[in-house]
Motif scaffolding. Sequence first.
Motif, PDB file in Angstrom:
ATOM      1  N   LYS A   6       0.848  -1.189   0.000  1.00  0.00           N
ATOM      2  CA  LYS A   6       0.000   0.000   0.000  1.00  0.00           C
ATOM      3  C   LYS A   6       0.882   1.236   0.000  1.00  0.00           C
ATOM      4  O   LYS A   6       1.967   1.220   0.576  1.00  0.00           O
ATOM      5  N   GLY A   7       0.408   2.301  -0.626  1.00  0.00           N
ATOM      6  CA  GLY A   7       1.205   3.522  -0.616  1.00  0.00           C
ATOM      7  C   GLY A   7       0.602   4.599  -1.490  1.00  0.00           C
ATOM      8  O   GLY A   7      -0.485   4.438  -2.045  1.00  0.00           O
ATOM      9  N   HIS A   8       1.333   5.709  -1.625  1.00  0.00           N
ATOM     10  CA  HIS A   8       0.805   6.862  -2.345  1.00  0.00           C
ATOM     11  C   HIS A   8       1.401   7.025  -3.736  1.00  0.00           C
ATOM     12  O   HIS A   8       1.061   7.957  -4.442  1.00  0.00           O
ATOM     13  N   GLU A 223      -5.216   8.795  -7.081  1.00  0.00           N
ATOM     14  CA  GLU A 223      -5.412   9.243  -5.696  1.00  0.00           C
ATOM     15  C   GLU A 223      -5.884  10.700  -5.663  1.00  0.00           C
ATOM     16  O   GLU A 223      -6.785  11.064  -4.899  1.00  0.00           O
ATOM     17  N   GLU A 241      -5.249   5.588  -0.532  1.00  0.00           N
ATOM     18  CA  GLU A 241      -3.958   5.048  -0.976  1.00  0.00           C
ATOM     19  C   GLU A 241      -4.147   3.958  -2.026  1.00  0.00           C
ATOM     20  O   GLU A 241      -5.198   3.334  -2.124  1.00  0.00           O
TER      21      GLU A 241
END
Length: 268
Positions: A6-8, A223, A241
């Motif tokens: 998971k992340g941006h 996002e 995210e």
Amino acid sequence: GAFQKKGHSARVLSPEEAEKLAKDQVLVSEFKQLKLEKEAQKNWDLFYKRNSTNFFKDRHWTTREFQELKACREFADQKLTILEAGCGVGNCLFPLLEEDVNIFAYACDFSPRAVEYVKKNALYSAERCKVFQCDLTKDDLLDNIPADSVDVVTLIFVLSAIHPDKMNLALKNIYKVLKPGKCVLFRDYGLYDHAMLRFKSGSKLGENFYVRQDGTRSYFFTEEFLSQLFKAEGYEQVVNEYVQRETVNRKEDLRVPRVFLQGKFQKP
């Protein structure tokens, strides 16, 4: 097997994938686009006619992914009222009702046929859920649900099927029935998901927006776009995210990159 992170940061395309997307700039004609918009409900209804209840797997991952359903309770056995906006044939709804006896669920779908399948399911009980047909972009949810009465709204693989120009109308509608301080739990297709890269040329409706062969449509979220969409309707962003998964098919030695966007947005 699969791994997940998971992340941006959005997924990075391979040079071949980038070239394929760069080449595919021709948009479906305006006439056909208007026809798809007009026939959206019919196309989803036909989808459920063809696939009945067999297309989507039951989503037993929902409570695992969304700990919120447990976290939003003030005490263990607190009764929760949820709304599943875009319930399909109940793949998310019924596992949830089975796992959690202290839930009352409202559930609605665009497709009258899908709603009928939910009502015919052996697990359907009018004491525990109320299902109804609804176009989230124009039918007022207040006709079926009291204002400010819902603890959690799930919006899972639903917004992507709505024209980007009308997504805000669905969020405005949901806002009215959500209790202040409570949340919408969101999961949908993310930018550069495998499904986006598989569209043949001639399927593009707009930026990150495509039509499948059966006439149903799919949008792939960034996002930033999602954040602006919710904030413009008065929601506060709690989580937003990318979830990147690589599904491995060992038999065929295929690695399939899946990208979803997962979020939690609160009504102040």
